[in-house]
Design an enzyme around this catalytic site. Structure first.
Site, mmCIF file in Angstrom:
data_model
loop_
_atom_site.group_PDB
_atom_site.id
_atom_site.type_symbol
_atom_site.label_atom_id
_atom_site.label_comp_id
_atom_site.label_asym_id
_atom_site.label_seq_id
_atom_site.Cartn_x
_atom_site.Cartn_y
_atom_site.Cartn_z
ATOM 1 C CB VAL A 178 82.961 -7.691 70.961
ATOM 2 C CG1 VAL A 178 83.690 -8.889 70.378
ATOM 3 C CG2 VAL A 178 82.893 -7.801 72.477
ATOM 4 C CB VAL A 217 88.034 -4.295 70.046
ATOM 5 C CG1 VAL A 217 89.406 -4.815 70.452
ATOM 6 C CG2 VAL A 217 87.702 -3.006 70.805
ATOM 7 C CD GLU A 218 87.981 -10.023 68.716
ATOM 8 O OE1 GLU A 218 88.796 -10.403 67.850
ATOM 9 O OE2 GLU A 218 88.093 -10.344 69.910
ATOM 10 C CB SER A 219 86.538 -7.345 62.530
ATOM 11 O OG SER A 219 85.246 -6.784 62.742
#
Length: 125
Positions: free
Chosen positions: A2, A5-7
């Protein structure tokens, strides 16, 4: 998976929609789960993890629905009949996080056994 992909592991990441930090927490979500500083990597990860746990419990341990809700919101998943909403961004997000997650999982005993029983491409016959 996560966080990647997020940051892309950037603790200062900020989205145009206002999501902050490594796990790209929206301020209201961060506050709801007790975060006082979304820019602090430790707090951000702990809060994002608490939110993911809550979503997993809410969606009956369904990882794809959990990820869809993390991306599009739990309300969007409910409105879609507890399915991944038909949003291109969300479908891509779920697919990408799941692929990275599968890659990061340690191999199972069955996979290890298959590897050791398979003939080596370097064996001499």
């Amino acid at each position: 998976a996560v966080i990647l992909v997020e940051s892309n592991y950037n603790p200062r990441a900020y989205s145009p929609k206002g999501a902050q930090g490594l796990m790209q927490l929206m301020p209201a979500t961060a506050k709801r789960f007790g975060n006082t500083n979304s820019w602090d990597p430790r707090q951000n990860i702990l809060t994002g993890s608490k939110y993911l746990r809550w979503l997993l419990d809410y969606f009956g341990q369904d990882l794809e629905l959990t990820l869809a809700a993390y991306n599009a919101g739990a309300g969007a998943v409910r409105k879609a009949g507890r399915q991944v909403p038909d949003f291109a961004e969300t479908r891509k997000y779920v697919r990408t996080v799941m692929q990275i997650y599968q890659f990061l999982l340690p191999p199972t005993t069955l996979q290890l056994r298959a590897r050791t029983q398979a003939p080596s491409p370097f064996s001499i016959r």
